[in-house]
Design a protein around this motif. Structure first.
Motif, PDB file in Angstrom:
ATOM      1  N   ASN A  37      -4.355  -0.082 -13.164  1.00  0.00           N
ATOM      2  CA  ASN A  37      -3.065  -0.355 -12.553  1.00  0.00           C
ATOM      3  C   ASN A  37      -2.246   0.903 -12.304  1.00  0.00           C
ATOM      4  N   ASP A  38      -2.562   1.989 -13.005  1.00  0.00           N
ATOM      5  CA  ASP A  38      -1.792   3.220 -12.851  1.00  0.00           C
ATOM      6  C   ASP A  38      -2.575   4.308 -12.118  1.00  0.00           C
ATOM      7  N   VAL A  39      -3.698   3.944 -11.518  1.00  0.00           N
ATOM      8  CA  VAL A  39      -4.519   4.905 -10.781  1.00  0.00           C
ATOM      9  C   VAL A  39      -4.280   4.702  -9.288  1.00  0.00           C
ATOM     10  N   PRO A  40      -3.679   5.690  -8.611  1.00  0.00           N
ATOM     11  CA  PRO A  40      -3.286   5.485  -7.203  1.00  0.00           C
ATOM     12  C   PRO A  40      -4.429   5.053  -6.289  1.00  0.00           C
ATOM     13  N   TRP A  41      -5.591   5.712  -6.387  1.00  0.00           N
ATOM     14  CA  TRP A  41      -6.659   5.369  -5.438  1.00  0.00           C
ATOM     15  C   TRP A  41      -7.184   3.970  -5.683  1.00  0.00           C
ATOM     16  N   ALA A  83       0.692   1.237  -1.164  1.00  0.00           N
ATOM     17  CA  ALA A  83       0.346   1.037  -2.571  1.00  0.00           C
ATOM     18  C   ALA A  83       0.090   2.370  -3.256  1.00  0.00           C
ATOM     19  N   TRP A  84      -0.612   3.266  -2.562  1.00  0.00           N
ATOM     20  CA  TRP A  84      -0.868   4.589  -3.138  1.00  0.00           C
ATOM     21  C   TRP A  84       0.443   5.305  -3.429  1.00  0.00           C
ATOM     22  N   ARG A  85       1.386   5.241  -2.485  1.00  0.00           N
ATOM     23  CA  ARG A  85       2.668   5.921  -2.699  1.00  0.00           C
ATOM     24  C   ARG A  85       3.451   5.289  -3.840  1.00  0.00           C
ATOM     25  N   ALA A  86       3.459   3.944  -3.887  1.00  0.00           N
ATOM     26  CA  ALA A  86       4.232   3.258  -4.929  1.00  0.00           C
ATOM     27  C   ALA A  86       3.709   3.597  -6.318  1.00  0.00           C
ATOM     28  N   VAL A  87       2.387   3.713  -6.465  1.00  0.00           N
ATOM     29  CA  VAL A  87       1.809   3.990  -7.778  1.00  0.00           C
ATOM     30  C   VAL A  87       1.886   5.479  -8.109  1.00  0.00           C
ATOM     31  N   SER A  88       1.572   6.331  -7.138  1.00  0.00           N
ATOM     32  CA  SER A  88       1.563   7.769  -7.406  1.00  0.00           C
ATOM     33  C   SER A  88       2.967   8.334  -7.550  1.00  0.00           C
ATOM     34  N   ALA A  89       3.965   7.624  -7.006  1.00  0.00           N
ATOM     35  CA  ALA A  89       5.336   8.132  -7.074  1.00  0.00           C
ATOM     36  C   ALA A  89       5.832   8.238  -8.495  1.00  0.00           C
ATOM     37  N   HIS A  92       9.262   9.714  -9.570  1.00  0.00           N
ATOM     38  CA  HIS A  92       9.750  10.754  -8.665  1.00  0.00           C
ATOM     39  C   HIS A  92      10.636  10.173  -7.569  1.00  0.00           C
ATOM     40  N   TYR A  93      10.368   8.935  -7.175  1.00  0.00           N
ATOM     41  CA  TYR A  93      11.160   8.275  -6.144  1.00  0.00           C
ATOM     42  C   TYR A  93      11.862   7.061  -6.745  1.00  0.00           C
ATOM     43  N   ALA A  94      12.997   6.737  -6.149  1.00  0.00           N
ATOM     44  CA  ALA A  94      13.749   5.572  -6.619  1.00  0.00           C
ATOM     45  C   ALA A  94      13.106   4.287  -6.092  1.00  0.00           C
ATOM     46  N   VAL A  95      12.860   3.353  -6.984  1.00  0.00           N
ATOM     47  CA  VAL A  95      12.324   2.020  -6.685  1.00  0.00           C
ATOM     48  C   VAL A  95      11.293   2.035  -5.546  1.00  0.00           C
ATOM     49  N   PRO A  96      10.161   2.733  -5.720  1.00  0.00           N
ATOM     50  CA  PRO A  96       9.159   2.772  -4.640  1.00  0.00           C
ATOM     51  C   PRO A  96       8.567   1.409  -4.333  1.00  0.00           C
TER      52      PRO A  96
END
Length: 554
Positions: A37-41, A83-89, A92-96
């Protein structure tokens, strides 16, 4: 061809193909998502398979599979990227996750538009085609979910039957994640394939659902009219006093009004009910959307004026802006078609807004705007202009909710000329975990803590205060620190005592104060021959081992 009659032609292999497609997709979803669940790819691959397979299942036809395949690939790639951005963020980003949700909305709107041929005919697309595809998609998806539930119920009954023979194979299989995803995909695909090939059944279900919803439109329209009249009489101030609950309730009423009004509008004037009560109810609901959304906007605006912007509130403003756009478009359509044709104008407004919002949601899903930076700038302006005091400013929110932009803002505040602002900002910036929701007194300087050190020691006091400014919830009202002597690994061993208990901690030079890691505690077992007694210090012992705290006096 209007997009309704040419779709879903008889295709006997459809249920088998969709069952195989979604069954394989379910297995792949489990393969990628299991323990990742915490792996972006992995999450990107999961989103690609899930959304791409769903898009293909709803669009593929026997004689038309190339364009649906391209559409499914595009949907899968878009959702995989989000999905990649939401997990990899990370933080770093607010509420991805809101960007991902915007992508889901965009692709959800794109589906019926694509099915209706909007990519070819643009705004000349017949409204009947879009309306039909929206309802057929919703009904076939809902019916397929019901079939999935029924399939699991049958499987459960069979598993219980075989268990009577001491055969637990089916129960063990049902507990395996790979089987659950695969079986659900197969069941959903098979049901979807059957329903997508039954044009008459879908049409009948659509007519039944809209007839039932049309009946609900009358009491809702009457209730909204009475509500708006009562609010005009009593004044809207009561709404501004309920800023936390008014906005979602008003938006929910606006959304309900839109759904029920559409149930009466149907896809053409000839299909719309000739009952004058229902027609007037649809007009009332259409006209009520704009005032409801405007009041929701004012309610949220009141809360923003009190507490400033946050990333979540910016997304809330966007949702209200979309709702207001619908309300305004419908009101204009009613006014322009008052002498006749208002129903057709409302339908065209639906089509135009669906296409615009599809693109708008897609733009919002892209990493173009940093709402954390926008909100952080607003919060700093409020502090600089004195709209909020340094004591009441939410430094913790900047640390945890605004992404890197919030922490950058805290770093600037830590260099502020106001010593109190600088200390509170530095303390929030150093936090390792967030204070629990509802915690009062989170903004404390070193001088604000009611701390007693026994025996008093300046070095211990400074070390404990360094810890408390980043963990203020460990000393809400008052606390006492007991020096227990030298720690085994060097430094001092301390007990931080609060009203609710105490925490053992180690204060080591260079590392600061850290909670002591407790090893496994051996709990006493009460056996048939155990010796239970009240020992020295009025503590209960079982076979010589202490159980619980000391017994207090009555």
């Amino acid at each position: 061809m209007d997009g309704t009659e040419g779709n879903h032609i008889d295709w006997p292999l459809r249920p088998w193909i969709l069952a195989a497609l979604l069954g394989a997709a379910g297995l792949l979803v489990w393969t990628f998502a299991d323990k990742g669940n915490d792996v972006p790819w992995r999450m990107a691959a999961t989103a690609f398979v899930f959304f791409g397979a769903i898009a293909a299942a709803f669009t593929i036809e026997r004689d038309n599979w190339k364009q649906p395949l391209v559409f499914a690939l595009v949907v899968g790639l878009v959702m995989a990227g989000l999905a990649w951005r939401a997990v990899s963020a990370g933080d770093h980003y607010a509420v991805p996750q809101y960007g991902f949700i915007a992508g889901v909305i965009s692709t959800g709107l794109a589906l019926p538009l694509f099915q209706s041929g909007f990519h070819r005919t643009r705004f000349a697309t017949p409204y009947q085609a879009v309306h039909y595809n929206v309802w057929s998609d919703a009904l076939s998806a809902g019916g397929s979910m019901v079939f999935v539930g029924a399939s699991w119920l049958v499987l459960l009954v069979l598993a219980a039957l075989f268990e009577l023979l001491k055969i637990r194979f089916l129960f063990d299989l049902m507990d395996d994640g790979w089987f659950a995803w695969t079986f659900s995909g197969v069941a959903f695909g098979a049901a979807l394939g059957i329903l997508r090939g039954q044009l008459k059944i879908l049409g009948t279900l659509q007519a039944v659902v809209m007839t039932v919803l049309s009946v609900l439109a009358v009491p809702l329209a009457l209730g909204l009219v009475l509500f708006l009249v009562a609010m005009i009489v009593s004044g809207p101030e009561v709404l501004w006093q309920a800023t936390q609950s008014a906005t979602p309730i008003l938006l929910a009423c606006a959304a309900g009004s839109w759904v029920l009004a559409n149930a009466i509008l149907r896809d053409s004037d000839t299909e719309m009910s000739g009952n004058p009560v229902l027609r007037w109810a649809s007009i009332a609901l259409a006209a009520a959307i704009l005032p409801l959304t405007v009041f929701a906007a004012i309610s949220l605006g009141t809360r923003i004026s009190q507490h400033g912007l946050s990333p979540e509130r910016i997304w809330g403003l966007i949702a209200i802006a979309v709702a207001c756009a619908y309300g305004l478009a419908w009101l204009v359509a009613l006014l322009r078609g008052w002498k006749g044709g208002w129903g057709e104008r409302l339908r065209r407004a639906n089509l135009h807004l669906a296409a615009v919002i599809c693109v708008f949601a897609f733009i919002l899903a892209l990493p173009i705007l940093d709402f954390g930076r926008i909100a952080a700038g607003n919060q700093l302006q409020r502090l600089a202009r004195g709209h909020v005091s340094p004591e009441d400013f939410d430094y913790t929110a900047l640390r945890w909710d605004f992404g890197d932009a919030g922490r950058e803002a805290l770093a600037r505040l830590a260099k502020n000329k106001d010593a109190k602002v600088a200390e509170l900002a530095a303390a929030a910036l150093a936090q390792k975990e967030r204070a629990y929701s509802g915690f009062v007194g989170k903004n404390k300087t070193r001088a604000d803590f009611n701390l007693r050190v026994q025996p008093d020691d300046a070095e211990i006091r400074e070390g404990v205060l360094d810890y408390l400014v980043t963990h203020p919830y460990d000393c809400e009202d008052r606390c006492v620190v007991l020096d227990l002597g030298e720690a085994s690994g060097g430094g001092r061993r301390l007990a931080l005592v609060r009203g609710s208990g105490y925490t053992l901690m180690n204060l080591k030079p260079g590392t600061g104060l850290e909670p002591e890691e407790l090893g496994a505690i051996e709990l006493p077992t009460l056996g048939p021959d155990s010796v239970v007694e009240v020992g020295e210090g009025r503590v209960i012992r079982i076979d010589g081992k202490v159980v619980g705290p000391a017994i207090g006096d009555n």
